[in-house]
Design a protein around this motif. Sequence first.
Motif, PDB file in Angstrom:
ATOM      1  N   CYS A  13      20.613 -35.714  -3.542  1.00  0.00           N
ATOM      2  CA  CYS A  13      19.785 -36.857  -3.154  1.00  0.00           C
ATOM      3  C   CYS A  13      19.753 -36.942  -1.631  1.00  0.00           C
ATOM      4  O   CYS A  13      20.757 -36.714  -0.961  1.00  0.00           O
ATOM      5  N   PHE A  18      20.538 -42.429  -3.741  1.00  0.00           N
ATOM      6  CA  PHE A  18      21.755 -42.094  -4.468  1.00  0.00           C
ATOM      7  C   PHE A  18      21.419 -41.828  -5.929  1.00  0.00           C
ATOM      8  O   PHE A  18      20.341 -42.151  -6.405  1.00  0.00           O
ATOM      9  N   GLN A  19      22.390 -41.238  -6.645  1.00  0.00           N
ATOM     10  CA  GLN A  19      22.299 -41.094  -8.095  1.00  0.00           C
ATOM     11  C   GLN A  19      23.712 -41.136  -8.648  1.00  0.00           C
ATOM     12  O   GLN A  19      24.546 -40.332  -8.275  1.00  0.00           O
ATOM     13  N   ASP A  20      23.985 -42.124  -9.509  1.00  0.00           N
ATOM     14  CA  ASP A  20      25.334 -42.315 -10.036  1.00  0.00           C
ATOM     15  C   ASP A  20      25.490 -41.891 -11.494  1.00  0.00           C
ATOM     16  O   ASP A  20      26.520 -42.138 -12.103  1.00  0.00           O
ATOM     17  N   LYS A  21      24.480 -41.209 -12.058  1.00  0.00           N
ATOM     18  CA  LYS A  21      24.553 -40.750 -13.453  1.00  0.00           C
ATOM     19  C   LYS A  21      24.267 -39.257 -13.520  1.00  0.00           C
ATOM     20  O   LYS A  21      23.524 -38.711 -12.715  1.00  0.00           O
ATOM     21  N   ASP A  22      24.824 -38.593 -14.522  1.00  0.00           N
ATOM     22  CA  ASP A  22      24.562 -37.178 -14.762  1.00  0.00           C
ATOM     23  C   ASP A  22      23.215 -37.003 -15.453  1.00  0.00           C
ATOM     24  O   ASP A  22      22.723 -37.903 -16.133  1.00  0.00           O
ATOM     25  N   CYS A  27      16.340 -39.536  -7.833  1.00  0.00           N
ATOM     26  CA  CYS A  27      17.338 -40.376  -7.157  1.00  0.00           C
ATOM     27  C   CYS A  27      16.782 -41.787  -7.029  1.00  0.00           C
ATOM     28  O   CYS A  27      15.572 -41.997  -7.097  1.00  0.00           O
ATOM     29  N   GLN A  41      24.966 -38.501  -2.449  1.00  0.00           N
ATOM     30  CA  GLN A  41      25.936 -39.564  -2.689  1.00  0.00           C
ATOM     31  C   GLN A  41      25.664 -40.311  -3.993  1.00  0.00           C
ATOM     32  O   GLN A  41      24.559 -40.284  -4.524  1.00  0.00           O
ATOM     33  N   THR A  42      26.712 -40.987  -4.494  1.00  0.00           N
ATOM     34  CA  THR A  42      26.620 -41.710  -5.763  1.00  0.00           C
ATOM     35  C   THR A  42      26.478 -43.216  -5.583  1.00  0.00           C
ATOM     36  O   THR A  42      26.410 -43.943  -6.575  1.00  0.00           O
ATOM     37  N   ALA A  43      26.448 -43.697  -4.363  1.00  0.00           N
ATOM     38  CA  ALA A  43      26.308 -45.134  -4.106  1.00  0.00           C
ATOM     39  C   ALA A  43      25.815 -45.355  -2.682  1.00  0.00           C
ATOM     40  O   ALA A  43      25.882 -44.454  -1.847  1.00  0.00           O
TER      41      ALA A  43
END
Length: 125
Positions: A13, A18-22, A27, A41-43
Amino acid sequence: FQDQEGQTACSACAAGSFQDKDGQTACSACAAGSFQDQEGQTACSACAAGSFQDKEGQASCSNCAAGSFQDQEGQTACSACAAGSFQDKEGQASCSNCAAGSYQDQEGQTSCSNCDAGSYQNLEG
C-alpha cells in the motif's frame, strides 16, 4: 494487496493508505485526522496535538498556524486562540494568556498589546 488475478506477489500500500486484512484487492485511505508516511502499513497514525489533517489519504499532518492551537490528537482543524490570549509559534497545543499590563481583544492573534498610558490591566488573559 493484489488487484490482478494469477499474480505471485502482493503490492505494498502506498503512503497515505493501509490494509489490515489478508487477501484484499485494494488499500484503504487514511481518514482525515490521520496519516501514514510509509508504504506497506497496516494502520494509520493520528495527527499529534498541535497539528491537523483535513483530507483523506495523506502522508503527513500540518502544524497549526501561529495564532491557533489543537489540544487533541487526530483532529481535522485547529482552533483560533481566544481573545485575551495568543500563540506566537506554529504547531502548538495551547495558547498563552496575555500578561498583566497587556491585552488582546481579537481571536487568533500572535501577540498581546501593552495597555495605553493612563490605563492598566491587573489580570492575566
